[in-house]
Design a protein around this motif. Structure first.
Motif, PDB file in Angstrom:
ATOM      1  N   ASP A  71      -5.037  19.730  -8.794  1.00  0.00           N
ATOM      2  CA  ASP A  71      -6.192  19.203  -8.051  1.00  0.00           C
ATOM      3  C   ASP A  71      -7.413  19.034  -8.962  1.00  0.00           C
ATOM      4  O   ASP A  71      -8.146  18.059  -8.865  1.00  0.00           O
ATOM      5  CB  ASP A  71      -6.555  20.128  -6.884  1.00  0.00           C
ATOM      6  N   LYS A  72      -7.626  19.988  -9.845  1.00  0.00           N
ATOM      7  CA  LYS A  72      -8.759  19.891 -10.770  1.00  0.00           C
ATOM      8  C   LYS A  72      -8.589  18.685 -11.694  1.00  0.00           C
ATOM      9  O   LYS A  72      -9.537  17.945 -11.948  1.00  0.00           O
ATOM     10  CB  LYS A  72      -8.881  21.166 -11.622  1.00  0.00           C
ATOM     11  N   ILE A  73      -7.386  18.489 -12.190  1.00  0.00           N
ATOM     12  CA  ILE A  73      -7.123  17.336 -13.056  1.00  0.00           C
ATOM     13  C   ILE A  73      -7.316  16.037 -12.274  1.00  0.00           C
ATOM     14  O   ILE A  73      -7.841  15.058 -12.785  1.00  0.00           O
ATOM     15  CB  ILE A  73      -5.701  17.431 -13.669  1.00  0.00           C
ATOM     16  N   GLY A  74      -6.928  16.078 -10.986  1.00  0.00           N
ATOM     17  CA  GLY A  74      -7.089  14.896 -10.131  1.00  0.00           C
ATOM     18  C   GLY A  74      -8.530  14.442  -9.985  1.00  0.00           C
ATOM     19  O   GLY A  74      -8.803  13.272  -9.729  1.00  0.00           O
ATOM     20  N   LEU A  75      -9.463  15.363 -10.164  1.00  0.00           N
ATOM     21  CA  LEU A  75     -10.883  15.002 -10.077  1.00  0.00           C
ATOM     22  C   LEU A  75     -11.329  14.140 -11.257  1.00  0.00           C
ATOM     23  O   LEU A  75     -12.297  13.397 -11.150  1.00  0.00           O
ATOM     24  CB  LEU A  75     -11.756  16.267 -10.026  1.00  0.00           C
ATOM     25  N   ILE A  76     -10.656  14.261 -12.384  1.00  0.00           N
ATOM     26  CA  ILE A  76     -11.083  13.473 -13.564  1.00  0.00           C
ATOM     27  C   ILE A  76     -10.014  12.519 -14.077  1.00  0.00           C
ATOM     28  O   ILE A  76     -10.296  11.677 -14.914  1.00  0.00           O
ATOM     29  CB  ILE A  76     -11.559  14.381 -14.736  1.00  0.00           C
ATOM     30  N   ALA A  77      -8.791  12.664 -13.588  1.00  0.00           N
ATOM     31  CA  ALA A  77      -7.725  11.805 -14.104  1.00  0.00           C
ATOM     32  C   ALA A  77      -6.869  11.262 -12.963  1.00  0.00           C
ATOM     33  O   ALA A  77      -5.634  11.266 -13.025  1.00  0.00           O
ATOM     34  CB  ALA A  77      -6.868  12.571 -15.101  1.00  0.00           C
ATOM     35  N   PRO A  99      -7.747  15.114  -5.120  1.00  0.00           N
ATOM     36  CA  PRO A  99      -7.449  16.106  -4.072  1.00  0.00           C
ATOM     37  C   PRO A  99      -8.169  15.758  -2.769  1.00  0.00           C
ATOM     38  O   PRO A  99      -9.194  15.077  -2.786  1.00  0.00           O
ATOM     39  CB  PRO A  99      -7.982  17.413  -4.661  1.00  0.00           C
ATOM     40  N   LYS A 100      -7.623  16.219  -1.652  1.00  0.00           N
ATOM     41  CA  LYS A 100      -8.237  15.913  -0.354  1.00  0.00           C
ATOM     42  C   LYS A 100      -9.546  16.671  -0.166  1.00  0.00           C
ATOM     43  O   LYS A 100     -10.463  16.217   0.481  1.00  0.00           O
ATOM     44  CB  LYS A 100      -7.260  16.247   0.771  1.00  0.00           C
ATOM     45  N   GLN A 101      -9.592  17.866  -0.720  1.00  0.00           N
ATOM     46  CA  GLN A 101     -10.829  18.617  -0.643  1.00  0.00           C
ATOM     47  C   GLN A 101     -10.993  19.376  -1.964  1.00  0.00           C
ATOM     48  O   GLN A 101     -10.039  19.532  -2.703  1.00  0.00           O
ATOM     49  CB  GLN A 101     -10.829  19.560   0.567  1.00  0.00           C
ATOM     50  N   ALA A 102     -12.211  19.799  -2.236  1.00  0.00           N
ATOM     51  CA  ALA A 102     -12.468  20.398  -3.548  1.00  0.00           C
ATOM     52  C   ALA A 102     -13.003  21.820  -3.426  1.00  0.00           C
ATOM     53  O   ALA A 102     -13.874  22.220  -4.177  1.00  0.00           O
ATOM     54  CB  ALA A 102     -13.427  19.515  -4.338  1.00  0.00           C
ATOM     55  N   SER A 103     -12.489  22.590  -2.488  1.00  0.00           N
ATOM     56  CA  SER A 103     -12.956  23.964  -2.349  1.00  0.00           C
ATOM     57  C   SER A 103     -12.540  24.798  -3.547  1.00  0.00           C
ATOM     58  O   SER A 103     -11.368  24.842  -3.893  1.00  0.00           O
ATOM     59  CB  SER A 103     -12.397  24.586  -1.064  1.00  0.00           C
ATOM     60  N   GLY A 104     -13.534  25.413  -4.170  1.00  0.00           N
ATOM     61  CA  GLY A 104     -13.247  26.291  -5.299  1.00  0.00           C
ATOM     62  C   GLY A 104     -12.953  25.585  -6.610  1.00  0.00           C
ATOM     63  O   GLY A 104     -12.733  26.234  -7.613  1.00  0.00           O
ATOM     64  N   LEU A 105     -12.937  24.258  -6.599  1.00  0.00           N
ATOM     65  CA  LEU A 105     -12.572  23.546  -7.827  1.00  0.00           C
ATOM     66  C   LEU A 105     -13.778  23.261  -8.715  1.00  0.00           C
ATOM     67  O   LEU A 105     -13.655  23.154  -9.927  1.00  0.00           O
ATOM     68  CB  LEU A 105     -11.892  22.203  -7.507  1.00  0.00           C
ATOM     69  N   ILE A 106     -14.936  23.096  -8.073  1.00  0.00           N
ATOM     70  CA  ILE A 106     -16.147  22.707  -8.794  1.00  0.00           C
ATOM     71  C   ILE A 106     -17.201  23.788  -8.570  1.00  0.00           C
ATOM     72  O   ILE A 106     -17.305  24.354  -7.481  1.00  0.00           O
ATOM     73  CB  ILE A 106     -16.729  21.373  -8.248  1.00  0.00           C
ATOM     74  N   LYS A 107     -17.997  24.014  -9.593  1.00  0.00           N
ATOM     75  CA  LYS A 107     -19.128  24.935  -9.467  1.00  0.00           C
ATOM     76  C   LYS A 107     -20.333  24.107  -9.036  1.00  0.00           C
ATOM     77  O   LYS A 107     -20.556  23.014  -9.548  1.00  0.00           O
ATOM     78  CB  LYS A 107     -19.379  25.560 -10.841  1.00  0.00           C
ATOM     79  N   CYS A 108     -21.133  24.608  -8.100  1.00  0.00           N
ATOM     80  CA  CYS A 108     -22.306  23.858  -7.670  1.00  0.00           C
ATOM     81  C   CYS A 108     -23.356  23.879  -8.784  1.00  0.00           C
ATOM     82  O   CYS A 108     -23.608  24.913  -9.401  1.00  0.00           O
ATOM     83  CB  CYS A 108     -22.890  24.437  -6.380  1.00  0.00           C
ATOM     84  N   PHE A 124     -16.750  21.608  -1.309  1.00  0.00           N
ATOM     85  CA  PHE A 124     -17.316  20.279  -1.524  1.00  0.00           C
ATOM     86  C   PHE A 124     -16.582  19.235  -0.686  1.00  0.00           C
ATOM     87  O   PHE A 124     -15.375  19.308  -0.512  1.00  0.00           O
ATOM     88  CB  PHE A 124     -17.197  19.874  -3.000  1.00  0.00           C
ATOM     89  N   THR A 125     -17.332  18.280  -0.180  1.00  0.00           N
ATOM     90  CA  THR A 125     -16.755  17.123   0.490  1.00  0.00           C
ATOM     91  C   THR A 125     -16.713  15.990  -0.528  1.00  0.00           C
ATOM     92  O   THR A 125     -17.702  15.730  -1.205  1.00  0.00           O
ATOM     93  CB  THR A 125     -17.646  16.700   1.678  1.00  0.00           C
ATOM     94  N   LEU A 126     -15.565  15.336  -0.637  1.00  0.00           N
ATOM     95  CA  LEU A 126     -15.429  14.265  -1.625  1.00  0.00           C
ATOM     96  C   LEU A 126     -15.499  12.896  -0.965  1.00  0.00           C
ATOM     97  O   LEU A 126     -14.956  12.693   0.110  1.00  0.00           O
ATOM     98  CB  LEU A 126     -14.075  14.385  -2.339  1.00  0.00           C
ATOM     99  N   THR A 127     -16.191  11.975  -1.614  1.00  0.00           N
ATOM    100  CA  THR A 127     -16.135  10.566  -1.202  1.00  0.00           C
ATOM    101  C   THR A 127     -15.827   9.740  -2.450  1.00  0.00           C
ATOM    102  O   THR A 127     -16.159  10.134  -3.564  1.00  0.00           O
ATOM    103  CB  THR A 127     -17.457  10.088  -0.565  1.00  0.00           C
ATOM    104  N   GLN A 128     -15.187   8.591  -2.213  1.00  0.00           N
ATOM    105  CA  GLN A 128     -14.686   7.803  -3.342  1.00  0.00           C
ATOM    106  C   GLN A 128     -15.455   6.526  -3.610  1.00  0.00           C
ATOM    107  O   GLN A 128     -16.189   6.043  -2.747  1.00  0.00           O
ATOM    108  CB  GLN A 128     -13.236   7.417  -3.066  1.00  0.00           C
TER     109      GLN A 128
END
Ligand SMILES: [Zn+2]
Length: 152
Positions: A71-77, A99-108, A124-128
């Protein structure tokens, strides 16, 4: 051999991440903590790709990725590919997606955010198009390079 098959010995068991956007491989090494890997990690940066023009590519010996790592890789690749290698053969090939949601993947990035003050797991809520991540606690929105850096 087509042009996308580069002159590197394939790994015996592990994971190949292919079709990564140029500039992401080194960040993925940090995200996955591969600086401390016991087995070989082979990285090709800015290599030729038929479909992308240029790409990064990495071979990670002896490691299967967890869902959270993917999921973390999915945020950048997003749209990269992941190949699971067993006994030198591709056992499974799948597309890396956002990823469908980014809980715990990104630091605020907001130092005053409660997730930083009380070290709570982030949400975090993700939009594309373009990718944006909005903190569900402090409503800070981050995008692009900031997301790249904020992945924990
Ligand atoms: Zn926040």
């Amino acid at each position: 051999m087509n042009k996308d098959d580069i002159r590197l010995t394939p790994i015996s068991n592990g994971t190949v991440l292919d079709h990564l956007p140029v500039g992401t491989a080194l960040r993925i090494i940090e995200i996955l903590g591969l600086e401390k890997a016991e087995d070989a990690v082979t990285v090709a940066i800015n290599t030729e790709s038929k479909s992308l023009g240029r790409k990064d590519l990495m071979f990670i010996e002896g490691k299967a990725l967890t869902k959270e790592e993917i999921d973390k890789i999915g945020l950048i690749a997003e749209n990269g590919t992941m190949n699971i290698i067993e006994k030198k053969e591709v056992k499974k090939k799948e597309k890396i997606s956002l990823p469908k949601q980014a809980s715990g993947l990104i630091k605020c990035v907001n130092p005053k955010c409660i997730t930083n003050i009380e070290s709570l797991p982030t949400k975090f809520t993700l939009t594309q198009n373009p990718l944006k991540a909005k903190c569900q606690y402090c409503e800070k929105t981050i995008s692009g390079e900031e997301i790249f850096k904020a992945i924990q």
